[in-house]
Design a protein around this motif. Structure first.
Motif, PDB file in Angstrom:
ATOM      1  N   GLN A  20      21.685  -3.799 -12.195  1.00  0.00           N
ATOM      2  CA  GLN A  20      20.415  -4.147 -12.827  1.00  0.00           C
ATOM      3  C   GLN A  20      19.697  -5.092 -11.871  1.00  0.00           C
ATOM      4  O   GLN A  20      20.295  -5.542 -10.876  1.00  0.00           O
ATOM      5  N   PRO A  21      18.427  -5.368 -12.107  1.00  0.00           N
ATOM      6  CA  PRO A  21      17.712  -6.235 -11.162  1.00  0.00           C
ATOM      7  C   PRO A  21      18.420  -7.556 -10.892  1.00  0.00           C
ATOM      8  O   PRO A  21      18.337  -8.081  -9.773  1.00  0.00           O
ATOM      9  N   GLU A  22      19.150  -8.088 -11.873  1.00  0.00           N
ATOM     10  CA  GLU A  22      19.883  -9.337 -11.676  1.00  0.00           C
ATOM     11  C   GLU A  22      21.212  -9.118 -10.954  1.00  0.00           C
ATOM     12  O   GLU A  22      21.868 -10.087 -10.557  1.00  0.00           O
ATOM     13  N   PHE A  23      21.625  -7.861 -10.811  1.00  0.00           N
ATOM     14  CA  PHE A  23      22.865  -7.540 -10.092  1.00  0.00           C
ATOM     15  C   PHE A  23      22.606  -6.282  -9.259  1.00  0.00           C
ATOM     16  O   PHE A  23      23.007  -5.192  -9.607  1.00  0.00           O
ATOM     17  N   PRO A  24      21.884  -6.423  -8.138  1.00  0.00           N
ATOM     18  CA  PRO A  24      21.492  -5.275  -7.320  1.00  0.00           C
ATOM     19  C   PRO A  24      22.600  -4.869  -6.344  1.00  0.00           C
ATOM     20  O   PRO A  24      23.722  -5.377  -6.389  1.00  0.00           O
ATOM     21  N   PHE A  25      22.249  -3.950  -5.430  1.00  0.00           N
ATOM     22  CA  PHE A  25      23.230  -3.456  -4.454  1.00  0.00           C
ATOM     23  C   PHE A  25      23.814  -4.594  -3.618  1.00  0.00           C
ATOM     24  O   PHE A  25      25.004  -4.597  -3.294  1.00  0.00           O
ATOM     25  N   ALA A  51      13.992   3.743 -11.991  1.00  0.00           N
ATOM     26  CA  ALA A  51      13.925   3.659 -13.445  1.00  0.00           C
ATOM     27  C   ALA A  51      12.742   2.805 -13.860  1.00  0.00           C
ATOM     28  O   ALA A  51      12.019   2.252 -13.017  1.00  0.00           O
ATOM     29  N   VAL A  52      12.533   2.704 -15.149  1.00  0.00           N
ATOM     30  CA  VAL A  52      11.461   1.847 -15.671  1.00  0.00           C
ATOM     31  C   VAL A  52      11.677   0.425 -15.159  1.00  0.00           C
ATOM     32  O   VAL A  52      12.791  -0.095 -15.205  1.00  0.00           O
ATOM     33  N   PRO A  53      10.637  -0.225 -14.653  1.00  0.00           N
ATOM     34  CA  PRO A  53      10.810  -1.590 -14.132  1.00  0.00           C
ATOM     35  C   PRO A  53      11.474  -2.520 -15.146  1.00  0.00           C
ATOM     36  O   PRO A  53      11.110  -2.532 -16.313  1.00  0.00           O
ATOM     37  N   GLY A  54      12.460  -3.257 -14.657  1.00  0.00           N
ATOM     38  CA  GLY A  54      13.167  -4.195 -15.510  1.00  0.00           C
ATOM     39  C   GLY A  54      14.282  -3.598 -16.328  1.00  0.00           C
ATOM     40  O   GLY A  54      14.998  -4.319 -17.028  1.00  0.00           O
TER      41      GLY A  54
END
Length: 782
Positions: A20-25, A51-54
């Motif tokens: 997720q944005p808080e845990f990216p690649f 995906a949908v932002p956020g």
């Protein structure tokens, strides 16, 4: 001809990461060294496409051609793959073929369809019924009826805006007055409540924000899979998890096409099998994602007699509400009727229209003169009686839509001649009138509707209404008969090793309603149902502030399984519980006074002073909970199949339904404890000796001898690794312990993998084998 089973790069074990944005690649890459040291062979990534932002999960895909920028984009994914390769790990990725996000401003393909209509080259992507609703796609986005919201719709150049929603305008319509402008579009914004009855596009279950994709179309398949296939062929990723194949028009054909396109890469499917239902043998996949394994493991630690007593206690506690949740089969049937007439009303309408059209245009006399209401009734009565998710083209539909079900369905009709509609519907489902396009469409939509109905009525409704044992209300479970005898567990494992040796297995996922450790604790209640009833009588003596008895029972079990937790976590899970149950409130018809009463009850009761009594009771059972937790973990990691370890579950992991189970976790865990040591030892053993657990491995049950033999479950993998766990440890203790019970080990010298200083040969006292720890993982060394 059955395709060859895929086998290149079969994982020894996977580790699921929730991106997720808080845990990216980049964050995932940082924990690769730790995960490699744990012993897994592959990282299992949640969806990676745009995906949908956020989005906290990524299942709302908007662009199949791009890797999600919020996660680091394709560059970030390739960097993660490179880091993983450096540490000997591969990548398995979750893909979502069934649906995309209904978010036009982010979904370019959908944007073009809304702008250009059925002539758009992207129109074939989406499952839209252009013959309904005057040829306009209904968009359920308005906060109220159009008349009340009209002034909030604004034209901005060639765009139509409504708060944060943005839609394209059909060419040369931007100067029309608003009512005429809306009539001129290929879509129609409507009050969100119309989604239940008037939608003309297929969606994911009853989620109108996710629109169905027609991957059965070869061009759509190519367009929506090109990026993932390129990443596969370039070696960036190695395998796939396929989300919700049951929603597809033809899962058989899709999986064959995917198998050919991937070159036979390891692929598992999120297929929920009913109790006793086999995975279609013709599917060219490694197996399922593993909910069938979860059911068998959980069932092993459930006491059948104790569950019956617990059910009786529940019925007495929850009376008189048990008429809506005291019998499993009746609960499922009532939930199915409710879902069909409410959440899936638009789907049953479309299916009825297709059936009516087939009958009206058919040259077959037996199909003529069938009233739409009769066909609709027949459809409803047959659908609610299906005991699996759906029939498949490769299977025998008569075993799914049975004559017994048809006989019951006919009873819904007063006039016998009108009951003939049931036979018409069943014969169409069974393909007895040929394969004309209309007939194929009917069979396809029947199967898709059946799948959505089963998921919504069982997973999302009945599981929240039938609550005598919360650990049994898990995806793929059988809450009416949750216990699994050891002999059934061994038979299941033998079948898996024979038929699907590389299938996935799980005990906790991003979709489980309770983590494995919570369920392991709850299972202990089947060993002490009277003591649990006494505790409940003590904490509920006054009965003040209890919204309803069913909810109270579920709430007290929730805090018993979870242990001490912040009231906000428990409130969130129970609010979802009551809305899904739909008895006193729901997602679309919320009752604030009832929901406020639930929150107040949780704070004052389960998470208040009375909850301390439940916590003390849980503490008194700690050693038996530990036995279940460790037994569950070891069985999962050594039984046939490829274990998928959900993030953080290598140590104690106590979580409730999403979003609670998708919270960030620590890498490595701060206190891995016994479970962490056991998990690391088992995973490293699998990595070191993959042949012991792979396709050509063997599975041999072992039977203990002596007064407590039934409490020891053991098996040997390929003559080289032995697993033994304690079952129903509380009953065991009450009966006097292991006493003279022995386990005959196969020939050789056996070393404890977790504690190499311990060795065993020949006949071993089970009490000695389980000294200090209620499980044992042994490796033959000579």
């Amino acid at each position: 001809m059955t395709p060859e089973r895929p086998d290149p790069a079969v994982p020894t074990a996977t580790y699921r990461l929730q991106l997720q944005p808080e845990f990216p690649f980049e964050a995932a890459a940082a924990v690769v060294p730790y995960l490699a040291s744990l012993g897994v062979s592959h990282l299992h990534l949640s969806p990676v496409l745009e995906a949908v932002p956020g989005s906290p999960h990524g299942y709302d895909v908007v662009d199949h051609a791009r890797v999600r920028e919020e996660l680091g984009g394709e560059e970030g994914l390739r960097a993660l793959a490179g880091t993983a390769r450096e540490h000997g790990l591969g990548l398995v990725v979750d893909i979502v073929p069934n649906h995309m996000a209904m978010a036009p401003r982010h979904n370019r393909a959908l944007w073009e369809v809304l702008r250009e209509g059925p002539k758009s080259p992207y129109a074939r992507w989406f499952d839209i019924d252009w013959e309904a609703q005057g040829g306009q796609v209904l968009l359920p986005v308005l906060g109220g009826p159009l008349g009340a919201e009209l002034e909030r719709l604004e034209v901005d150049g060639n765009l139509l805006r409504y708060y944060d929603h943005v839609f394209p305008l059909r060419e040369a319509t931007e100067d029309l007055p608003m009512p005429q402008l809306l009539d001129a579009q290929w879509y129609r914004p409507v009050w969100w409540r119309l989604a239940r009855t008037d939608l003309n596009y297929r969606r994911f279950f009853s989620i109108s924000e996710l629109i169905g994709v027609r991957v059965e179309d070869p061009e759509v398949f190519e367009a929506t899979h090109a990026k993932i296939l390129a990443l596969l062929h370039e070696g960036v990723i190695d395998g796939l998890r396929v989300d919700h194949p049951d929603g597809l028009a033809d899962p058989d054909a899709y999986l064959l096409r995917l198998h050919e396109a991937t070159g036979g890469r390891w692929t598992v499917v999120e297929k929920i099998l009913a109790d006793g239902e086999p995975l279609p043998a013709s599917w060219p996949v490694a197996g399922t994602t593993g909910y069938d394994a979860l059911r068998h493991i959980d069932g092993l630690f459930t006491d059948p007699a104790g569950f019956g007593e617990l059910l009786g206690q529940y019925r007495r506690f929850a009376a008189p509400q048990t008429d809506r949740g005291g019998d499993w089969e009746a609960t499922v049937r009532r939930a199915a009727y409710k879902v069909l007439t409410h959440e899936l009303a638009t789907e049953i309408d479309r299916l009825t229209r297709v059936a009516t059209r087939v009958c009206v245009t058919s040259p077959e006399p037996a199909l003529r003169d069938r009233a739409p209401w009769a066909l609709r009734t027949a459809l409803q009565e047959l659908l609610v009686r299906l005991e699996v998710y759906r029939p498949y083209a490769s299977g025998d539909a008569a075993r799914i839509v049975t004559e017994e079900a048809a006989a019951e369905a006919r009873l819904a009709f007063v006039v016998p001649e009108e009951a003939g509609a049931v036979d018409v519907v069943r014969d169409l489902v069974l393909g007895r009138y040929g394969d004309e396009p209309g007939h194929v469409e009917f069979r396809t939509r029947f199967a898709q509707t059946a799948s959505a109905l089963r998921a919504k009525s069982v997973e999302d409704t009945a599981y929240y209404r039938y609550v005598p044992l919360l650990s049994a209300t898990e995806v793929g479970g059988n809450p009416g008969s949750p216990a699994v005898p050891p002999e059934d567990f061994h038979a299941y494992c033998a079948r898996v090793q024979r038929d699907w040796p590389a299938t996935g297995t799980v005990v906790s996922t991003h979709d489980t309603k309770r983590s494995a450790d919570v369920r392991a604790a709850l299972a202990v209640l089947t060993e002490c149902p009277q003591r649990w009833a006494d505790v409940l009588a003590e904490v509920t003596r006054t009965g003040e502030g209890v919204p309803d008895a069913q909810l109270a029972w579920a709430a007290w079990q929730t805090v018993f399984g979870l242990g001490p937790a912040a009231a906000e976590r428990v409130q969130g899970a129970l609010l979802k519980h009551v809305r899904e149950a739909g008895l006193y409130t729901s997602w679309t018809e919320q009752e604030p006074p009832y929901e406020e009463a639930v929150a107040s009850f949780v704070t004052a009761g389960p998470c208040g002073a009375p909850g301390e009594r439940v916590a003390a009771f849980r503490d008194s059972l700690a050693q038996h909970i530990r036995a279940n937790v460790l037994g569950t973990a070891l069985l999962h990691l050594t039984m046939p199949g490829v274990p998928d370890v959900y993030q953080g579950t290598e140590a104690e992991y106590l979580a409730l339904v999403d979003p609670d189970n998708r919270r960030p976790v620590s890498f490595p865990p701060s206190d891995p404890g016994d479970k962490g040591a056991l998990t690391r030892a088992a995973l490293r053993l699998r990595a070191r000796r993959p042949e012991v657990f792979g396709d050509s491995a063997t599975y041999t049950p072992l039977t203990a001898e002596g007064p407590a033999a039934a409490h020891c479950v053991a098996f040997v993998r390929s003559g080289a690794v032995l697993t033994a766990v304690t079952r129903l440890s509380l009953r065991l203790a009450e009966a006097g312990g292991w006493r003279e019970t022995v386990l005959a080990l196969p020939p050789g010298r056996w070393v404890d993998v977790v504690d190499p200083g311990r060795e065993f040969v020949g006949h071993v006292r089970v009490g000695e084998l389980f000294e200090g720890v209620p499980v044992a993982l042994l490796e033959r060394v000579g």
